[in-house]
Write a protein that holds these residues in place. Structure first.
Motif, PDB file in Angstrom:
ATOM      1  N   ARG A 182       0.829  -1.206   0.000  1.00  0.00           N
ATOM      2  CA  ARG A 182       0.000   0.000   0.000  1.00  0.00           C
ATOM      3  C   ARG A 182       0.865   1.258   0.000  1.00  0.00           C
ATOM      4  O   ARG A 182       0.546   2.241  -0.691  1.00  0.00           O
ATOM      5  N   GLU A 185       2.066   1.670  -3.474  1.00  0.00           N
ATOM      6  CA  GLU A 185       0.980   2.102  -4.358  1.00  0.00           C
ATOM      7  C   GLU A 185       0.695   3.594  -4.179  1.00  0.00           C
ATOM      8  O   GLU A 185       0.460   4.312  -5.163  1.00  0.00           O
ATOM      9  N   GLN A 186       0.712   4.076  -2.950  1.00  0.00           N
ATOM     10  CA  GLN A 186       0.525   5.508  -2.707  1.00  0.00           C
ATOM     11  C   GLN A 186       1.656   6.307  -3.328  1.00  0.00           C
ATOM     12  O   GLN A 186       1.427   7.391  -3.898  1.00  0.00           O
ATOM     13  N   CYS A 187       2.882   5.798  -3.243  1.00  0.00           N
ATOM     14  CA  CYS A 187       4.017   6.477  -3.878  1.00  0.00           C
ATOM     15  C   CYS A 187       3.833   6.521  -5.382  1.00  0.00           C
ATOM     16  O   CYS A 187       4.115   7.544  -6.018  1.00  0.00           O
ATOM     17  N   ARG A 188       3.355   5.435  -5.961  1.00  0.00           N
ATOM     18  CA  ARG A 188       3.135   5.399  -7.412  1.00  0.00           C
ATOM     19  C   ARG A 188       2.084   6.414  -7.837  1.00  0.00           C
ATOM     20  O   ARG A 188       2.244   7.112  -8.851  1.00  0.00           O
ATOM     21  N   GLU A 189       0.992   6.511  -7.067  1.00  0.00           N
ATOM     22  CA  GLU A 189      -0.060   7.467  -7.405  1.00  0.00           C
ATOM     23  C   GLU A 189       0.450   8.906  -7.322  1.00  0.00           C
ATOM     24  O   GLU A 189       0.149   9.736  -8.192  1.00  0.00           O
ATOM     25  N   LYS A 190       1.217   9.220  -6.280  1.00  0.00           N
ATOM     26  CA  LYS A 190       1.760  10.573  -6.145  1.00  0.00           C
ATOM     27  C   LYS A 190       2.762  10.875  -7.250  1.00  0.00           C
ATOM     28  O   LYS A 190       2.795  11.985  -7.788  1.00  0.00           O
ATOM     29  N   GLN A 192       2.790   9.560 -10.268  1.00  0.00           N
ATOM     30  CA  GLN A 192       2.042   9.737 -11.510  1.00  0.00           C
ATOM     31  C   GLN A 192       1.390  11.117 -11.564  1.00  0.00           C
ATOM     32  O   GLN A 192       1.387  11.775 -12.610  1.00  0.00           O
ATOM     33  N   ASP A 193       0.857  11.570 -10.441  1.00  0.00           N
ATOM     34  CA  ASP A 193       0.224  12.886 -10.396  1.00  0.00           C
ATOM     35  C   ASP A 193       1.254  13.990 -10.650  1.00  0.00           C
ATOM     36  O   ASP A 193       1.013  14.905 -11.453  1.00  0.00           O
TER      37      ASP A 193
END
Length: 223
Positions: A182, A185-190, A192-193
């Motif tokens: 998790r 995954e949060q690092c990936r979302e940030k 990507q943003d």
């Protein structure tokens, strides 16, 4: 004073070799978890302070200053992508994706170990239970007509120990895997943003100047 001797618990010895394998897996899982906790504490994968400062400066039309220590994966990727801004669009996107994938792959190191242990520990426990049940019924058959219920119940009790041990190893290991996954995954979302926002700013900086239409003749309108 008598010397201290290390004695294993009776329930551990009763579980047989399966308990030793599960004990080894628990040590590996614990060491992997501690390693991931220290790794995340050092690099702080959710931190985006340096990247946000860069994007804010670009959005305001200011020249970004020299960054501080880039320990966070998001900060490192965003700043490296900004340094590569002079590449053409296709090359810049490919290089940005490569940097992001490499950074995330580094974060995933060790997760496969936790995932495998959480999957095989219950199976090993169940395998030990099956072997224990086989032994219990063999002892019951050997007793013949003089069947003692304690033989069967004692064998079943010992056999179920490995299942309990397997679940005891698997449950916290699975929880640790999902915790680490998790965070990644949060690092990936940030990441990507921030990459999307950087792409917008970069395109604005590289777009050609708008054509001045003031020299064109005015169009007359009939009313």
């Amino acid at each position: 004073m008598p010397p201290l001797t290390l004695q294993l618990p009776e329930w551990f010895v009763s579980g047989g070799i399966t308990m030793w394998v599960l004990a080894l897996l628990s040590v590996v899982a614990l060491a992997t978890l501690i390693s991931k906790i220290l790794h995340f504490a050092r690099i702080r994968p959710g931190n985006t302070r340096q990247a946000d400062q860069l994007l804010d400066a670009l959005r305001k039309g200011q020249q970004p200053g020299k960054p501080g220590k880039l320990s966070s994966p998001v900060d490192r990727v965003i700043w490296q992508c900004w340094k590569n801004r002079n590449l053409d669009e296709a090359a810049w996107q490919e290089e940005s994706l490569r940097l992001a994938r490499t950074s995330l792959d580094d974060l995933r190191g060790g997760l496969r170990v936790l995932e495998v242990i959480s999957a095989i520990a219950p199976l090993l426990g169940l395998l030990g239970t099956v072997f224990g049940m086989i032994g219990a019924f063999q002892a019951l058959e050997t007793a013949g007509s003089q069947v003692d219920p304690s033989i069967l119940s004692g064998g079943i009790w010992e056999a179920l120990l490995t299942t309990a041990a397997g679940l005891t190893v698997a449950i916290p290991t699975l929880a640790a895997f999902h915790w680490a996954d998790r965070n990644i995954e949060q690092c990936r979302e940030k990441m990507q943003d921030r990459l999307s926002r950087l792409k917008v700013v970069r395109n604005l900086k590289t777009d050609p100047e708008p054509v001045d239409d003031s020299s064109e003749p005015a169009v007359s309108h009939a009313y």
